[in-house]
Enzyme design. Structure first.
Site, short mmCIF file in Angstrom:
data_model
loop_
_atom_site.label_atom_id
_atom_site.label_comp_id
_atom_site.label_asym_id
_atom_site.label_seq_id
_atom_site.Cartn_x
_atom_site.Cartn_y
_atom_site.Cartn_z
N ASN A 219 -9.69 -0.52 -3.51
CA ASN A 219 -8.40 -0.44 -2.88
C ASN A 219 -7.54 -1.24 -3.83
OD1 ASN A 219 -5.81 -0.88 -1.55
ND2 ASN A 219 -6.57 -1.79 0.28
N CYS B 97 0.91 -1.33 -0.11
CA CYS B 97 0.07 0.04 0.01
C CYS B 97 0.84 1.31 -0.01
CB CYS B 97 -1.09 0.06 1.23
SG CYS B 97 -1.95 -1.49 1.33
N HIS C 196 -3.92 7.06 1.07
CA HIS C 196 -4.23 5.56 0.42
C HIS C 196 -5.66 5.16 0.79
CE1 HIS C 196 -3.90 1.41 -0.39
NE2 HIS C 196 -3.89 0.99 0.75
#
Ligand code: UT7
Length: 335
Positions: free
Chosen positions: A291, A115, A261
């Protein structure tokens, strides 16, 4: 003084739109559960039959970014490719992308920081540029999650949150004063939490690397202790915000836009409220893409530029936390 300047950005999403309702045909879940807990409404996945890897998505994003920067592939001095879902175990997706761009001997470097791939990638590119080693660096963040997810009720906690996608950023050395470009980067890892989000098989530490038992134990699917990641994000994101601000000699109010993020809208809302940041200053697009891990931050950056949210002097903070666990924040000011 050599500064690292963003010259072009691009994003690419595969065609297959998968809504929360679509997921209910394969698993016991609901649009309501997913939306309430995560803010996600839909995601894009590569074709069911396969054949599309992270480097393929990355190539499409890279072409757009190169075009906007006015670069030809031959202008690239280094490719930095961030992904947790490389096309194959090795060589890295950066090597595959290099060939797909038609390049002969241009170096490439894969980053496996999940991430925070963009944060580590930007900091790395900035260090190369400031040290005079390279002048034009192509960063690509790309993920194909869908081919590796357990698309059944057993995997629903992880599967519903991930989307496929890619984004690219052209970074160039320019002479300028120290108030523009990458102003600071604060990076961290805490490997003791590695198990809170990991994919265990195939594994070089096992002999054989994958077997029937591992498949039965579902070790070839990612597993996540969502609460541990969530709690760490709530603690670490504010901390690293202050750290990056301190390194740059800036105050919270000096940041015009925060691009976190996109792992869970609730994390970003909690961050914004606890830091007392005005709502419109934290950019979120997780509702559309879910995501996309290494692609989330550059993908959002591409969107905010396209939407005209950036002007000369705009100061952005990129930040995030995820598998590793790793976390970080970078501050960038547009010329
Ligand atoms: O970039 C990667 C970094 N990852 C993250 O940042 C993730 C951070 N964590 C999270 O976002 C949250 O932990 C999740 C959204 C993943 C999960 O939310 P949660 O509130 O921690 O839920 P939970 O895992 O504790 O599950 C609550 C309930 C359980 O049912 P019981 O045991 O209470 O009956 C789960 O079985 O919700 C159930 N559940 C679901 N129900 C419907 C779990 N996943 C689903 C689902 N649909 N997809």
């Amino acid at each position: 003084m050599r500064r690292t300047i963003i010259k072009g950005t691009g994003r690419y999403l595969p065609d297959r739109l998968v809504t929360n309702d679509d997921l209910t045909q394969w698993m016991d879940t609901s649009d309501e559960w997913i939306e309430q807990r995560t803010g996600i409404k839909q995601r894009y996945w590569v074709p069911e039959e396969g054949g599309v890897g992270a480097s393929d998505l990355g190539l499409e994003a890279a072409k757009i970014a190169l075009d906007k920067a006015g670069w030809k592939p031959e202008d690239i001095d280094l490719i930095i490719f961030a992904t947790l879902s490389p096309d194959i175990f090795f060589p890295g997706s950066g090597c595959l992308l290099q060939a797909k761009l038609g390049l002969e001997t241009t170096p490439s470097l894969d980053i496996r920081q999940q991430c925070t791939g963009f944060l580590y990638g930007l900091a790395t590119a900035d260090a190369y540029i400031r040290s005079n080693m390279y002048a034009r660096i192509l960063f690509v963040g790309a993920e194909v999650h869908s081919t590796g997810l357990d698309i059944s009720t057993a995997g629903r906690d992880v599967t519903v949150i991930f989307g496929d996608g890619a984004a690219a950023v052209c970074l160039e050395a320019e002479e300028g004063d120290e108030s523009v470009g990458v102003l600071s980067s604060a990076l961290h890892t805490q490997g003791k939490f590695a198990e809170s989000l990991m994919l265990e098989a195939p594994a070089s530490r096992e002999m054989p690397r994958i077997d029937e038992q591992m498949l039965k134990d579902r070790k070839h699917y990612p597993h996540m202790d969502g609460k541990t990641i969530f709690k760490n994000a709530l603690k670490r994101l504010p901390e690293v915000t202050h750290e990056a601000l301190g390194m740059a000699g800036l105050e919270l109010d000096d940041i015009d836009l925060f691009i976190p993020h996109q792992a869970n809208l609730r994390i970003n809302q909690f961050y914004q409220q606890s830091m007392k940041i005005p709502e419109g200053k934290v950019y979120n697009n997780i509702d559309k893409y879910a995501n996309t891990t290494a692609a989330t931050i550059p993908l959002a950056l591409d969107e905010v530029i396209e939407k005209g949210m950036i002007s000369s002097g705009s100061t952005l903070m990129f930040l995030g936390l995820g598998s590793g666990i790793t976390w970080g924040a970078c501050i960038y000011r547009f010329q």
